[in-house]
Design an enzyme around this catalytic site. Structure first.
Site: not given
Ligand SMILES: NC(=O)c1ccc[n+]([C@@H]2O[C@H](COP(=O)([O-])OP(=O)(O)OC[C@H]3O[C@@H](n4cnc5c(N)ncnc54)[C@H](O)[C@@H]3O)[C@@H](O)[C@H]2O)c1
Length: 352
Positions: A136, A161
């Site tokens: 991230s 985080y």
């Molecule tokens: N969206 C953003 O702006 C952003 C920015 C930087 C990093 N990220 C990273 O990208 C990745 C995806 O983010 P996103 O925006 O799609 O988030 P999101 O919350 O929509 O997707 C994450 C998914 O993982 C599932 N999950 C969480 N913990 C879990 C576990 N222990 N076992 C199985 N499933 C689990 C959740 O139910 C969710 O559906 C994450 O790692 C997040 O930290 C996202």
């Protein structure tokens, strides 16, 4: 080819699965997600419905990546060649209220993925060809130098985080070095788009504005974010998935870690106030808000929140150099697509 995507019902995960299923007819996608209720589960269910239309090429497993036995069983049964770990507890502010979720998913869960990758090579098996995982932009904390480069020292996280994401990069490095696992960490910058995350500002603002509530704009509006449209993120992940770091031996006879980190961001930070203005215009265009909506009386400028940073700005030169790709979706186009989706999902109910 079998591709394992964790967090498959999530915002980025579901969009990635859809692109793979659409563009790579020879691939089978195994998706894992625990469907937790950190935000509106009906959005996760709706995303899965879209993926289920691809029939047996999409295999969904409802489960927790922190469950080591489950992860080991999935790796033995499906022997994925590419693993994309997107499952995580996301969000900066929530890590102040519920730190346990971050330790479980982001540290224990990711450790289980690394261990399973390591054992995928047991008994001379070809194993995992590439592990791609989400990091991230939060790892940059209060970095003073912009744009943020993957060469910058990022040892001062300002949220748990961010600390877990940086730890993932460190653990991946150790595993790449020890077990020669080709791994690439991707630092995503503020991803937005249709069926996005309701905990993120543009989505939360929309929910409030339609209820006639005031929205709070932090740091008195002096926040800049490198907003990145979902399709650009997915394109970046796909290109990276296909280009695993090469394995090679060092002079000491031990592997040089096949390990890379990239930023995926828009490389064009926008002021939060400007972003919200465009959002409001597109919400009016999509008829989510009435034409005469008085935006000025619905916004409130407030101080900075703990864990927040004033700017995010991605240096994307390495991504361009190695993968010939740079995000390019204009803000207005991305927000227009979000507004139309929002209208259909929540107001017309035609998506459900
Ligand atoms: N969206 C953003 O702006 C952003 C920015 C930087 C990093 N990220 C990273 O990208 C990745 C995806 O983010 P996103 O925006 O799609 O988030 P999101 O919350 O929509 O997707 C994450 C998914 O993982 C599932 N999950 C969480 N913990 C879990 C576990 N222990 N076992 C199985 N499933 C689990 C959740 O139910 C969710 O559906 C994450 O790692 C997040 O930290 C996202």
């Amino acid at each position: 080819m079998n591709i394992l995507v964790t967090g498959a019902a999530g915002f980025i995960g579901s969009n990635l699965c859809e692109r793979i299923l659409r563009d790579q007819p020879d691939s089978v996608v195994i998706g894992i997600d625990n469907m937790n209720d950190y935000y509106d589960v009906s959005i996760k269910e709706w995303r899965l419905q879209q993926l289920n239309s691809f029939g047996s090429r999409f295999i969904f497993i409802k489960g927790n990546i922190a469950d080591k036995k489950l992860i080991d069983d999935v790796f033995s049964k499906y022997t994925p060649e590419i693993v994309v770990n997107l499952a995580a507890q996301a969000g900066v502010r929530y890590s102040i209220i519920n730190p346990d979720a971050y330790i479980e998913s982001n540290l224990i869960g990711f450790y289980n993925i690394l261990e399973a990758c390591r054992h995928s090579y047991d008994n001379g098996k070809p194993g995992v060809r590439h592990l791609v995982y989400a990091s991230s932009s939060s790892v940059y904390g209060n970095n003073k130098k912009i744009p943020y480069s993957t060469d910058d020292k990022v040892d001062n996280p300002v949220s748990l985080y961010a600390a877990t994401k940086k730890s993932d990069e460190l653990m991946a490095h150790a595993y790449s070095k020890l077990y020669n696992i080709p791994s690439t960490g991707l630092r995503f910058f503020t991803v937005y788009g249709p069926a996005g995350r309701p905990d993120m500002a543009y989505f939360g603002f929309t929910n409030k504005l339609i209820k006639g509530e005031k929205i709070q704009i932090f740091n008195y509006g002096n926040c800049k974010r490198d907003f990145t449209y979902i399709d650009d993120i997915v394109e970046g992940i796909l290109r990276v998935m296909a280009g695993a770091p090469e394995k090679s031996m060092g002079e000491d006879g031990l592997p040089i870690p096949p390990y890379k980190i990239y930023n995926i961001g828009n490389n064009q930070p926008e002021n939060l106030l400007y972003f919200v203005e465009i959002l409001q215009e597109e919400l009016i265009n999509a008829k989510v808000l009435p034409e005469n909506f008085d935006f000025e009386s619905h916004k409130e400028l407030v101080a900075m929140q703990p864990g927040d940073v004033p700017i995010t700005y991605a240096d994307t030169d390495p991504l361009e150099r190695d993968f010939d790709f740079k995000p390019s979706t204009p803000l207005r186009e991305g927000l227009r697509k979000f507004a139309i989706w929002y209208k259909n999902f929540y107001l017309n109910n035609s998506c459900r």
